[in-house]
Scaffold this motif. Structure first.
Motif, mmCIF file in Angstrom:
data_model
loop_
_atom_site.group_PDB
_atom_site.id
_atom_site.type_symbol
_atom_site.label_atom_id
_atom_site.label_comp_id
_atom_site.label_asym_id
_atom_site.label_seq_id
_atom_site.Cartn_x
_atom_site.Cartn_y
_atom_site.Cartn_z
ATOM 1 N N GLU A 98 0.643 -1.050 -0.064
ATOM 2 C CA GLU A 98 -0.121 0.003 -0.153
ATOM 3 C C GLU A 98 0.736 1.217 0.017
ATOM 4 O O GLU A 98 0.398 2.286 -0.441
ATOM 5 C CB GLU A 98 -0.964 0.077 1.224
ATOM 6 N N ASN A 99 2.163 1.166 0.519
ATOM 7 C CA ASN A 99 2.811 2.523 0.758
ATOM 8 C C ASN A 99 3.964 2.407 -0.139
ATOM 9 O O ASN A 99 4.947 3.497 -0.376
ATOM 10 C CB ASN A 99 3.652 2.301 2.167
ATOM 11 N N GLN A 100 3.907 1.293 -1.122
ATOM 12 C CA GLN A 100 5.281 1.273 -2.169
ATOM 13 C C GLN A 100 5.218 2.471 -3.180
ATOM 14 O O GLN A 100 4.115 2.878 -3.555
ATOM 15 C CB GLN A 100 5.201 -0.108 -2.730
ATOM 16 N N ILE A 101 6.273 2.787 -3.804
ATOM 17 C CA ILE A 101 6.517 3.816 -4.862
ATOM 18 C C ILE A 101 6.005 3.092 -6.105
ATOM 19 O O ILE A 101 6.545 1.992 -6.511
ATOM 20 C CB ILE A 101 7.750 4.486 -4.853
ATOM 21 N N ILE A 102 5.176 3.679 -6.879
ATOM 22 C CA ILE A 102 4.796 3.080 -8.064
ATOM 23 C C ILE A 102 5.718 3.589 -9.259
ATOM 24 O O ILE A 102 5.971 4.839 -9.311
ATOM 25 C CB ILE A 102 3.370 3.509 -8.469
ATOM 26 N N THR A 103 6.253 2.784 -9.795
ATOM 27 C CA THR A 103 7.331 2.941 -10.965
ATOM 28 C C THR A 103 6.955 2.833 -12.250
ATOM 29 O O THR A 103 7.793 3.159 -13.213
ATOM 30 C CB THR A 103 8.769 2.145 -10.602
ATOM 31 N N ASN A 104 5.655 2.135 -12.752
ATOM 32 C CA ASN A 104 5.528 1.995 -13.873
ATOM 33 C C ASN A 104 4.219 3.150 -14.594
ATOM 34 O O ASN A 104 3.787 2.911 -15.835
ATOM 35 C CB ASN A 104 4.957 0.737 -14.490
ATOM 36 N N THR A 105 4.220 4.008 -13.960
ATOM 37 C CA THR A 105 3.520 5.331 -14.527
ATOM 38 C C THR A 105 4.368 6.537 -14.191
ATOM 39 O O THR A 105 5.364 6.677 -13.431
ATOM 40 C CB THR A 105 2.068 5.592 -13.344
ATOM 41 N N PRO A 106 4.126 7.410 -15.071
ATOM 42 C CA PRO A 106 5.089 8.551 -15.428
ATOM 43 C C PRO A 106 4.823 9.575 -14.158
ATOM 44 O O PRO A 106 3.724 9.917 -13.487
ATOM 45 C CB PRO A 106 4.361 9.318 -16.455
ATOM 46 N N PRO A 107 6.143 9.953 -13.536
ATOM 47 C CA PRO A 107 6.384 10.520 -12.543
ATOM 48 C C PRO A 107 5.611 11.893 -12.775
ATOM 49 O O PRO A 107 5.708 12.692 -13.751
ATOM 50 C CB PRO A 107 7.766 10.677 -11.970
ATOM 51 N N GLU A 108 5.387 12.818 -11.576
ATOM 52 C CA GLU A 108 4.870 14.088 -12.057
ATOM 53 C C GLU A 108 5.480 15.122 -10.760
ATOM 54 O O GLU A 108 4.892 15.369 -9.811
ATOM 55 C CB GLU A 108 3.278 14.102 -11.746
ATOM 56 N N PRO A 109 6.715 15.440 -10.938
ATOM 57 C CA PRO A 109 7.418 16.279 -9.629
ATOM 58 C C PRO A 109 6.631 17.594 -9.767
ATOM 59 O O PRO A 109 6.664 18.202 -8.622
ATOM 60 C CB PRO A 109 8.754 16.434 -10.106
ATOM 61 N N TRP A 110 6.105 18.040 -10.810
ATOM 62 C CA TRP A 110 5.320 19.304 -10.930
ATOM 63 C C TRP A 110 4.147 19.406 -11.941
ATOM 64 O O TRP A 110 4.072 18.388 -12.767
ATOM 65 C CB TRP A 110 6.133 20.594 -10.979
ATOM 66 N N ARG A 111 3.131 20.166 -11.680
ATOM 67 C CA ARG A 111 2.257 20.418 -12.902
ATOM 68 C C ARG A 111 2.287 21.751 -13.120
ATOM 69 O O ARG A 111 2.619 22.632 -12.205
ATOM 70 C CB ARG A 111 0.865 19.863 -12.346
ATOM 71 N N GLY A 112 2.058 22.253 -14.491
ATOM 72 C CA GLY A 112 2.201 23.436 -14.980
ATOM 73 C C GLY A 112 3.662 23.809 -14.976
ATOM 74 O O GLY A 112 4.695 22.903 -14.961
ATOM 75 N N ASN A 113 4.000 24.979 -14.977
ATOM 76 C CA ASN A 113 5.430 25.584 -15.132
ATOM 77 C C ASN A 113 5.586 26.476 -14.100
ATOM 78 O O ASN A 113 5.279 27.697 -14.018
ATOM 79 C CB ASN A 113 5.634 26.374 -16.480
#
Length: 293
Positions: free
Chosen positions: A68-83
């Motif tokens: 339940e707490n694991q990091i998901i690695t097979n979907t694109p990360p999103e460190p930010w949205r917008g610019n």
């Protein structure tokens, strides 16, 4: 390419070009390939969407915690949205959520459409490269499903709902509104739940070091036109931002808005905000970015 450590030592001389060159998320942008039919939800035996510098910490974390707490690695990360380099209002959050109904089932449906997949991946690449000009891609009412709608669906309609009242109250056109807002995550990887063990260690992820650098750059170069609204875990953010300069957040406290009225709720509404915070974010949204003046 200049790295984060080098730039942090000379951050006062850093340029926007230097910042983009040091951006490690460019490598993830290169991993996103629209010609691959599983680029939004990768199946097994494919390269995961993880920065090489972060991989060791993520693998170690996933070995010692529950699923339940694991990091998901097979979907694109999103460190930010917008610019964040052009937004007036920047929201500081924790990390992207993960819902199998959206990030797996709906992602598979979206990536099955070649045209939408191509447009969405191009938009995600621009976002990761800090070259996107908006939080959302343009709308196109002539298409059955536009890139805007695909991005909105893949995000679980989360941010468009959270922004709805603020957008209405600001009186700003929708397309212009999304140019003026951004979200930065404490770490950019998805998970079903957030566990305090991850991303809050004595040694931060390399990607978090860059996010810290990004925030310092924005404060030092855009303080007259930007403010930050802390939505999640100010104690984590404060610790990260003050790692090299313990007085950084105190010296810039007027830029960091803390909503004490309903801190766990991310709906940006007048009811959920203290009056001063609501007025501040309305004022920030209405500012015309210097690049457009």
């Amino acid at each position: 390419m200049k790295n984060c450590i080098t730039l942090q030592a000379n951050h006062l001389e850093m340029t926007e070009k230097d910042l983009r060159e040091a951006n490690p998320w460019k490598r993830v942008a290169e991993m996103l390939k629209s010609e691959e039919e599983d680029c939004l939800f990768r199946e097994k035996n494919k390269e995961w969407y993880v920065l090489p510098e972060d991989q060791k910490e993520i693998e170690a974390f996933n070995r010692r915690c529950t699923k339940e707490n694991q990091i998901i690695t097979n979907t694109p990360p999103e460190p930010w949205r917008g610019n964040p380099l052009q937004a007036n209002l920047i929201l500081l959050s924790l990390n992207p959520g993960y819902d199998p109904n959206i990030n797996e089932s709906l992602a598979k449906l979206i990536q099955a459409n070649k045209t939408v997949r191509k447009e969405l991946i191009e938009f995600r690449q621009k976002t990761l490269n800090l070259t996107a000009d908006s939080f959302m891609p343009p709308k196109d009412d002539k298409k059955p499903i536009s890139c805007f709608e695909a991005e909105d669906m893949l995000s679980g309609w989360y941010w468009t709902n959270k922004f709805k009242e603020l957008r209405w109250e600001s009186g700003i056109d929708e397309s212009e509104f999304y140019k003026r807002v951004a979200v930065i995550e404490f770490h950019g990887y998805s998970s079903k739940k957030y566990h305090e063990w991850f991303g809050n260690q004595p040694k931060y992820l390399e990607s978090q070091e860059f996010n810290k650098l990004l925030l310092h750059f924005i404060v030092e170069n855009r303080r007259e036109e930007v403010c930050f609204l802390v939505l999640r875990s100010w104690n984590y953010w404060r610790k990260l931002l003050n790692e090299k300069d313990k007085s950084f957040t105190d010296n810039n406290k007027e830029l960091f808005l803390i909503n004490d009225h309903n801190p766990r709720c991310q709906y940006l509404t007048k009811k959920n905000m203290t009056p001063n915070v609501w007025n501040e974010i309305i004022t920030a949204i209405k500012k015309v970015p210097k690049k457009e003046q």
